[in-house]
Design an enzyme around this catalytic site. Structure first.
Site, short mmCIF file in Angstrom:
data_model
loop_
_atom_site.label_atom_id
_atom_site.label_comp_id
_atom_site.label_asym_id
_atom_site.label_seq_id
_atom_site.Cartn_x
_atom_site.Cartn_y
_atom_site.Cartn_z
N ARG A 5 0.53 3.76 -3.15
CA ARG A 5 -0.10 5.07 -2.87
C ARG A 5 0.94 6.16 -2.67
NH1 ARG A 5 -5.74 3.85 0.30
NH2 ARG A 5 -5.72 1.61 0.02
N GLU A 45 0.83 -1.21 0.00
CA GLU A 45 0.00 0.00 0.00
C GLU A 45 0.87 1.26 0.00
OE1 GLU A 45 -3.13 0.07 -0.44
OE2 GLU A 45 -3.93 -1.86 0.18
N GLU A 81 -12.57 0.30 -9.65
CA GLU A 81 -12.23 -0.67 -10.71
C GLU A 81 -13.19 -0.67 -11.90
OE1 GLU A 81 -12.27 -1.39 -7.46
OE2 GLU A 81 -10.12 -1.53 -7.08
N ASP A 104 -4.78 -9.78 -8.21
CA ASP A 104 -5.05 -8.81 -9.28
C ASP A 104 -3.86 -8.05 -9.87
OD1 ASP A 104 -4.84 -7.42 -6.86
OD2 ASP A 104 -6.86 -6.56 -6.91
C1 DMJ Z 1 -6.58 0.51 -4.71
O1 DMJ Z 1 -5.77 0.85 -3.63
C2 DMJ Z 1 -5.77 -0.12 -5.79
O2 DMJ Z 1 -6.49 -0.05 -6.96
C3 DMJ Z 1 -5.42 -1.54 -5.52
O3 DMJ Z 1 -4.75 -2.14 -6.58
C4 DMJ Z 1 -6.64 -2.33 -5.20
N1 DMJ Z 1 -7.56 -1.73 -4.33
C5 DMJ Z 1 -7.71 -0.31 -4.20
C6 DMJ Z 1 -9.01 0.25 -4.67
O4 DMJ Z 1 -10.10 -0.55 -4.62
#
Ligand code: DMJ
Length: 643
Positions: free
Chosen positions: A272, A268, A535, A401
């Site tokens: 981010r 994260e 998404e 993912d």
């Molecule tokens: C985001 O922080 C990013 O897109 C991550 O890859 C997956 N989840 C969240 C948003 O849903």
């Protein structure tokens, strides 16, 4: 003469000074010295010098003397032509000077040394008379000086790097007034989210828009690192919200500090913070973002100190101690976490000329390449101690993912030269299509989850990003299956739109099923929430870019209106707990990704394609745009030529 011999002068020993050594470990020894001790040390050195000079002055009767460098005892106008020699700064004079004049000068010198000595003693006594408070204040001043020095050192400019071609950062104004209005509406929503965070949550990671106070989750530990500020910067920039961008930059410059005793998620923080800072740097050219990104990356590196080099999920930013989530199968690290570092780490090596980041992520890739994959699928869990897979669970949603996303984007970001990444992506997608992608009875294409040889017919909101990924990867796909992958992207976009359309609020649930007559609908109560996730809108935007089918703008507008109607509160935007309820309750969290991703993708959807064109920019998984690096025929192995 040793320092302890001088101690009786003070009459008592002061307690050792503590100058906050824990904050500056490499200064620990210095900072523990007592201030008096330092004074006495200086004094003793001075006295030693004086007495040394006094006793070892050469005898003037030998008509030789060394210039001590004291201006008032210098012999003016030394003429070396008269026998004086200049030996590296010391002047040795020839014979024949007046003996009387020398005696006088010697006497004057002795008197001066005596006077200086007494003055120094007086000054030292004065200092020792100071109160504890005065001494503390002086210590504080010294400490501040050390802090300033360290800061200067930490923020020293990084080596200059030729920036890639930064195209389309100030464009995108649509000519169509209707589209312009929609775009402005999204910008207004961004302003509402930002202003409320600014007012009620400033400096906290996120905002509680109903309680109107700061919020954080365990992914950021107990830190207050302004996640929303960092995550929102590039969205503010492309929307032209420059005052807001500047206040964010100022906060980062003055307050963003990574030396905190806090256990954070490596993934994260990477997507981010590092992603957000790098994008802000590329868009604005402000060095502070690059410097902060590199500082933070240094704090994440200890997470890679595992027997295999697969990083821990979490790391303590101060101690560097890492560990994994308690809930993860058999102490494993998570595929979507350690597999979603590549883009940012390649950029870090590019910008610093330091291959350490690049080597870390390439090591992960090499290790994965060597491993057997059940049915060609990558399980979500990998033990960083043993290097063995945990539970055989494969997902294109949560836990898996963005690993697939980053394989594709590594190739795109390398200007399509990283063929190894492309091959891994193609292989993985083939296995996913074979084992995980199905059509429901009602004709909806969905991506299920593979659990120990069994397909669970459930799709997560997170999985909906894959529609955009398939479209993005269509060009360059194996066996020229571009049309097939664009079609697959369109089918996933359609299914995800259905998951929104079949709810009361027209907002999608967290997960939905295709089983027992249920199609694209959440069954379990704890899967009915919508937390401002991006998404589905992300996929609409990619599909719009590749097809220009107006339905994607239409669907995006439906989502915009639903968010504004059901998630907007006076203190910002909140997630909702049940999208099937006409009177939903709020979760009271304004997620940072709402500003970073959801609103950015909506804004892009209503902008022209010349804003951040996909030939030049690749979006990280948190929607932070990073430029394509034209590194053909080069390596990132630290060759300074590529800095
Ligand atoms: C985001 O922080 C990013 O897109 C991550 O890859 C997956 N989840 C969240 C948003 O849903």
């Amino acid at each position: 003469m040793t320092t302890p011999a001088l101690l009786p002068l003070s009459g008592r020993r002061l307690p050792p000074l503590n100058l906050g050594a824990s904050a500056f470990p490499h200064h620990r020894a210095t900072l523990r010295l007592s201030e008096k001790f330092i004074l006495l040390l200086i004094l003793s050195a001075f006295i030693t010098l004086c007495f040394g000079a006094f006793f070892f002055l050469p005898d003037s009767s030998k008509h030789k003397r060394f210039d001590l460098g004291l201006e008032d005892v210098l012999i003016p106008h030394v003429d070396t032509s008269k026998g004086g020699k200049n030996l590296g700064g010391f002047l040795i004079h020839g014979q024949g000077h007046d003996e009387h004049r020398h005696r006088e000068e010697e006497e004057r010198l002795r008197n001066k040394i005596r006077a200086d000595h007494e003055k120094a003693l007086e000054e030292a006594k004065e200092k020792l008379k100071k109160s504890r408070d005065e001494i503390q204040a002086e210590i504080q001043t010294e400490k501040n000086k050390v802090v300033q020095e360290l800061k200067k050192k930490d923020s020293k400019p990084l080596p200059p790097v030729p920036l890639p071609n930064l195209i389309g950062i100030n464009s995108g104004e649509p000519a169509d007034p209707d589209i312009r209005e929609k775009r402005n509406k999204v910008k207004e929503m961004m302003k509402h989210a930002w202003d409320n965070y600014r007012q009620y949550g400033w400096g906290h990671n996120e905002l509680k828009p109903i309680a109107r106070k700061g919020h954080s989750t365990n992914i950021f530990g107990n830190s207050q690192m302004g996640a929303t500020i960092v995550d929102a910067l590039d969205t503010l920039y492309i929307m032209g919200l420059h005052d807001e961008f500047r206040e964010g930059q100022e906060w980062i410059d003055k307050n963003l500090d990574f030396s905190v005793n806090s256990e954070v998620s490596v993934f994260e923080v990477n997507i981010r913070f590092i992603g957000g800072l790098l994008a802000a740097y590329y868009l604005s050219g402000q060095e502070v973002f690059k410097i902060k990104a590199v500082q933070l990356a240094g704090k994440l590196l200890p997470a890679f100190n595992t027997p295999t080099g697969i990083p821990w999920a979490m790391v303590n930013l101060k101690s560097g101690v890492g560990r994994n989530w308690g809930w993860a199968s058999a102490g494993s690290s998570i595929l979507a976490e350690f597999g979603t570092l590549h883009m940012e780490f390649v950029h870090l090596s590019y910008l610093t000329g330091d291959p350490v980041y690049y080597n870390k992520v390439m090591h992960i890739r090499k290790l994965l390449q060597k491993m057997d994959r059940p049915n060609g699928l990558y399980p979500n869990y990998l033990n960083p101690r043993t290097g063995r897979w945990g539970q055989h669970h494969t997902s294109v949603g949560g836990l898996g993912d963005s690993f697939y996303e980053y394989l594709l984007k590594a190739w795109l970001m390398s200007d399509k030269t990283d063929m190894e990444a492309r091959k891994m992506y193609d292989d993985a997608i083939e296995a996913i299509e074979k084992h995980l992608i199905r059509k429901s009875n009602g004709g909806l294409t969905f991506i299920g989850e593979w659990k120990n040889g069994h397909l669970e017919r459930k799709m997560g909101h997170l999985t909906c990003f894959a529609g955009g990924m398939f479209a993005l990867g269509a060009d360059g796909s194996r066996d020229d299956k571009a049309g097939h992958y664009l079609q697959l992207g369109a089918e996933i976009a359609h299914t995800c739109h259905e998951s929104y359309d079949r709810t009361t609020l027209k907002l999608g649930p967290e997960a939905f099923k295709f089983d027992g007559g249920v199609e694209a609908v959440a069954v379990r109560q704890n899967e009915k929430y919508y937390i401002l996730r991006p998404e589905v809108i992300e996929t609409y935007w990619y599909m719009w870019r590749f097809t220009h089918d107006p339905k994607y703008r239409q669907w995006g507008w439906e989502a915009t209106q639903a968010i504004d109607k059901y998630c907007r509160v006076s203190g910002g935007f909140s997630g909702v707990k049940d999208v099937y309820s006409s009177s939903p309750t709020y979760d009271d969290v304004q997620q940072s990704f709402f500003l970073a991703e959801t609103l950015k993708y909506l804004y892009l959807l209503f902008s022209n394609d010349d804003l951040l064109p996909l030939d030049n920019w690749v979006f990280n998984t948190e929607a932070h745009p990073l430029p394509v690096l034209h590194l053909a025929n080069t390596t990132l192995s630290g060759n300074p030529a590529y800095r």
